[in-house]
Design a protein around this motif. Structure first.
Motif: not given
Length: 130
Positions: A60-79
């Motif tokens: 997939x290709x998505x455009x949006x924002x990384x809104x929060x860091x959860x762990x050292x490599x895991x983030x929340x992404x929202x479009x």
């Protein structure tokens, strides 16, 4: 006489090596071509569609924002249509400074593990969108 022969042999070997390398580069470039015709592969337009019907290993290709860091490599992404976890390593950030207001494009594959109830995008490339 020997020096001339050795010099010519070296030139022939070098020329053959360069020719072989350039031929391999042409083959390698052709292997990265992209098919743009009809497809049965699932195409997603946004996060909401991924959350509704995820298909493991779909790119997939998505455009949006990384809104929060959860762990050292895991983030929340929202479009804007929904929020999905995204696994992003330092290599993908590439030294870019990104905050919750930075518009980005992510490209990667869906990783779904129903047994662990884990769904995230395994990001392979991240770019800032101007």
């Amino acid at each position: 006489m020997f020096r001339k022969l050795a010099s010519r042999s070296l030139a022939v070997v070098c020329g053959a090596t360069i020719l072989a390398a350039s031929g391999m580069m042409g083959v390698m470039n052709a292997a990265h071509a992209e098919y743009v015709g009809p497809s049965k592969v699932r195409q997603y337009k946004n996060v909401a569609e991924i959350l509704r019907e995820p298909v493991d290993d779909t790119y997939v290709t998505l455009r949006g924002k990384i809104i929060m860091q959860l762990t050292d490599k895991m983030y929340q992404f929202s479009d804007g249509s929904g929020v999905v976890n995204a696994k992003i390593g330092p290599k993908e950030f590439g030294g870019q400074r990104i905050d919750a207001n930075t518009p980005v494009e992510i490209w990667g594959n869906i990783h779904e593990d129903p047994m662990r109830k884990d769904l995230h995008i395994d990001v392979k490339r991240l770019t800032i969108v101007n």
